[in-house]
Design a protein around this motif. Structure first.
Motif, PDB file in Angstrom:
ATOM      1  N   THR A  32       0.840  -1.191   0.000  1.00 50.89           N
ATOM      2  CA  THR A  32       0.000   0.000   0.000  1.00 50.89           C
ATOM      3  C   THR A  32       0.875   1.240   0.000  1.00 50.89           C
ATOM      4  OG1 THR A  32      -0.127  -0.054   2.423  1.00 50.89           O
ATOM      5  CG2 THR A  32      -1.901  -1.144   1.213  1.00 50.89           C
ATOM      6  N   THR A  88       7.014   3.841  -0.484  1.00 50.09           N
ATOM      7  CA  THR A  88       7.191   2.911   0.627  1.00 50.09           C
ATOM      8  C   THR A  88       7.887   1.665   0.089  1.00 50.09           C
ATOM      9  OG1 THR A  88       5.059   1.797   0.288  1.00 50.09           O
ATOM     10  CG2 THR A  88       5.082   3.684   1.771  1.00 50.09           C
ATOM     11  N   ASN A 123       5.812  -1.606   2.644  1.00 50.15           N
ATOM     12  CA  ASN A 123       4.899  -0.873   3.521  1.00 50.15           C
ATOM     13  C   ASN A 123       5.621  -0.156   4.665  1.00 50.15           C
ATOM     14  OD1 ASN A 123       2.704  -1.806   1.956  1.00 50.15           O
ATOM     15  ND2 ASN A 123       2.578  -3.684   3.174  1.00 50.15           N
ATOM     16  N   SER A 168       1.799   5.150   0.897  1.00 49.15           N
ATOM     17  CA  SER A 168       1.645   5.979   2.095  1.00 49.15           C
ATOM     18  C   SER A 168       0.921   7.274   1.741  1.00 49.15           C
ATOM     19  CB  SER A 168       3.028   6.298   2.677  1.00 49.15           C
ATOM     20  OG  SER A 168       2.935   7.293   3.674  1.00 49.15           O
TER      21      SER A 168
END
Length: 376
Positions: A89, A97, A100, A91
């Motif tokens: 995902t 990232t 993550n 940030s």
């Protein structure tokens, strides 16, 4: 000693806690002990000591695991399960990232997700690179500052997420379109260093970090790896080259070994085993080049890499050597080698089984890197 005794006492209590909880007549004693333990744990010195003990224990376990993995023959007969790509995902605070993780995250958060590092070695920033992976899958390196906050990240695997849609395999042209023009110079101390145009990597400054994006020209100039360094950590490094200490030499050696194996895993190749025997050969050649200021596979006595390996009593059926010099770190050295076709073939040679790396520093702290590969 008194603090250690108290810590051991707490551990013993924890081990028998369920017994106390099952006997009503001991409930009052249990509550009294609980209140004392709470006060004990809230002592700042105790908190630091507990953190140090847990970290030290995790480091010991990681070192034992690494030692087992390096036993000759331990890996060659094993096939590791291919891990699924993790959910990544972007940030909402930083453009990039890695697995993550962002600059500024706590070490506690990182190791809750990844466990203890497989290896921790000195880097050119005066900190350490901590290597996390599972049989060189999901490979990344993390550096922490004095407050145990993430200050550096690197990966050459598919662990990059971005608010700009940039990831492993993104074309260089797309990166430029999304991020604009890269930096053309960098300041170190009172000196500005001009960066090469149209090089194999771009440097950007964003979110208070320096982001280096490496490209693979043999894969149509696509993003192949990324390094993120906090501005504070980068500014603390006052020159391009770091002092050539013994710890720095060993750090560069193991880092080059680890990123090489991570690249092999990317290409579905078996992991190489570390060879301390051929490391002697590699170190000797790097030291000779650094001392006598030359750069060549053939030394000044006319010996080839294979001559040097035979002189060191190594038995091999096939072998190869990679050389690099002048790169800021093992990361930059490896990325450069991967963009040189002959060196790349050695790194991705399915027939090699062992690798030893030797690093030496010249009078100006300019590093020389030698990789010696072979198979029995």
């Amino acid at each position: 000693m008194r603090l250690l005794s108290l810590l051991l006492f707490v551990l013993l209590l924890c081990a028998g806690w369920s017994v106390l909880g099952q006997q009503p007549e001991l409930q009052g004693m249990k509550q009294n002990i609980e209140s004392k333990i709470t006060a004990f744990k809230e002592n700042p010195d105790v908190s630091v000591a507990l953190d140090d003990i847990v970290y030290g224990f995790n480091q010991l376990i990681a070192q034992l695991n690494s030692a087992v993995e390096q036993i000759p023959g331990n890996k060659s007969d094993q096939e590791y399960e291919t891990l699924a790509k993790p959910d990544l995902t972007a940030s909402d605070k930083q453009v990039f990232t890695i697995y993550n993780i962002t600059i500024g995250d706590s070490r506690q958060k990182v190791e809750k997700q990844l466990g203890a590092p497989k290896r921790s070695t000195s880097n050119e920033y005066g900190t350490k690179w901590h290597a996390y992976h599972k049989n060189y899958q999901h490979f990344l390196m993390v550096s922490y500052d004095e407050n145990n906050k993430v200050a550096g990240l690197y990966t050459n695997q598919d662990l990059i997420a971005s608010t700009k849609g940039i990831k492993l395999g993104t074309a260089k042209g797309t990166v430029h379109k999304q991020l604009g023009d890269p930096l053309t110079r960098m300041r170190k101390g009172l000196v500005y260093y001009q960066l090469e145009e149209n090089s194999e990597y771009d440097l950007y400054k964003m979110n208070g970090n320096y982001v280096t994006i490496f490209y693979d020209k043999h894969e149509k100039n696509t993003l192949t790896s990324m390094q993120i360094i906090s501005e504070t950590l980068e500014n603390d490094k006052k020159s391009l080259y770091t002092n050539g200490t013994q710890q720095m030499k060993e750090g560069f050696e193991y880092q080059l070994f680890d990123v090489t194996n991570a690249s092999r895993v990317n290409h579905n190749l078996p992991v190489l085993q570390w060879s301390p025997e051929v490391q002697v050969t590699a170190r000797g050649h790097s030291a000779d080049m650094a001392k006598n200021n030359y750069f060549n596979h053939t030394n000044q006595q006319g010996q080839s890499p294979f001559d040097r390996m035979e002189e060191d009593k190594l038995v091999f059926t096939t072998a190869g050597e990679n050389l690099a010099a002048g790169q800021f770190s093992s990361i930059f050295a490896h990325e450069g080698l991967m963009n040189s076709l002959g060196h790349r073939k050695n790194i991705l040679n399915d027939g090699f089984e062992y690798l030893g790396v030797g690093v030496a520093f010249g009078a100006d702290s300019r590093p020389y890197y030698t990789e010696n590969f072979y198979a029995n």
